[in-house]
Design a protein around this motif. Sequence first.
Motif, short mmCIF file in Angstrom:
data_model
loop_
_atom_site.label_atom_id
_atom_site.label_comp_id
_atom_site.label_asym_id
_atom_site.label_seq_id
_atom_site.Cartn_x
_atom_site.Cartn_y
_atom_site.Cartn_z
N ARG A 1 9.76 11.12 35.39
CA ARG A 1 10.03 11.89 36.62
C ARG A 1 10.98 13.04 36.36
NH1 ARG A 1 12.05 7.86 40.08
NH2 ARG A 1 10.77 6.62 38.85
N PHE A 2 12.01 12.84 35.78
CA PHE A 2 12.98 13.82 35.70
C PHE A 2 12.57 14.89 34.58
CE2 PHE A 2 16.83 15.63 33.42
CZ PHE A 2 17.73 15.93 34.62
N HIS A 3 11.82 14.60 33.73
CA HIS A 3 11.64 15.68 32.78
C HIS A 3 10.22 16.36 32.91
CE1 HIS A 3 14.09 13.25 30.21
NE2 HIS A 3 14.52 14.32 29.59
N ARG B 1 -6.12 15.31 37.05
CA ARG B 1 -7.02 14.19 37.67
C ARG B 1 -6.02 12.79 38.09
NH1 ARG B 1 -8.81 9.58 35.11
NH2 ARG B 1 -8.18 10.32 32.94
N LEU B 2 -4.97 12.89 37.29
CA LEU B 2 -4.01 11.92 37.65
C LEU B 2 -2.70 12.38 38.28
CD1 LEU B 2 -4.10 9.83 34.21
CD2 LEU B 2 -5.15 9.08 36.40
N SER B 3 -2.35 11.61 39.43
CA SER B 3 -0.97 11.83 39.78
C SER B 3 0.25 11.40 38.82
CB SER B 3 -0.90 11.09 41.31
OG SER B 3 -0.51 9.79 41.10
N LEU B 4 1.58 12.09 39.24
CA LEU B 4 2.50 11.51 38.41
C LEU B 4 2.86 10.14 38.66
CD1 LEU B 4 4.42 12.62 36.52
CD2 LEU B 4 6.08 13.24 38.55
N GLY B 5 2.61 9.49 39.69
CA GLY B 5 2.66 8.31 39.95
C GLY B 5 1.99 7.35 39.04
#
Length: 195
Positions: free
Chosen positions: A96-98, A175-179
């Motif tokens: 998340r941070f990077h 296609r993919l969320s960060l979650g």
Amino acid sequence: MARTQGSYSDITGPRVRAAARHLFARHGFAAVSMRRIAGEVGVQAGALYNYTPDKQSLLYEIMQEHMEDLLTAREALPAMPDAAAALEQFTRFHIRFHSGRPEEVFIAYMELRNLTPENFARIEEMRRTYEGQLEAILRQGVAEGAFRVAEPKVATMALIAMMTGVNTWFREEGRLSLGEVEEIYWDMVRRAVAA
């Protein structure tokens, strides 16, 4: 030399660092001149020296700020009850941070070679502090019997390299969320150290 109209130190100083960060990430430290940074900010080249002594200082400040932000954000996280929970927290935090700082990450890894020995030593010490946090989690997990890691230091470097790699390919519009990416990476990290 007169200050460019509309140029104020509390506004222009951060703009100088932001322009340098963007240009270093895009073109590389060696290819960017102070004149080019000044042009990006909209000030005369000589005016940059009101905000920084030189280009090396700009590079160091960008890296130092990134590492300080990283360590401060990690320090603010709550303590976890065991190594498995701590490793999941570290994994999700790192991604998340990077992911929101691609320029800083690129510079932090690719421009280390351009730091003076003194500046390199300071940044390296901060990096070791961060890496040491993951290594301590791995060692704790081994002691708890939750992880099987023959070389915690090597595993630390491998896991950080894998997690930092998200920045090279992840796109918000993909296609993919960060979650979802976090879930996939946490599963890979967990399996990599499982006892």
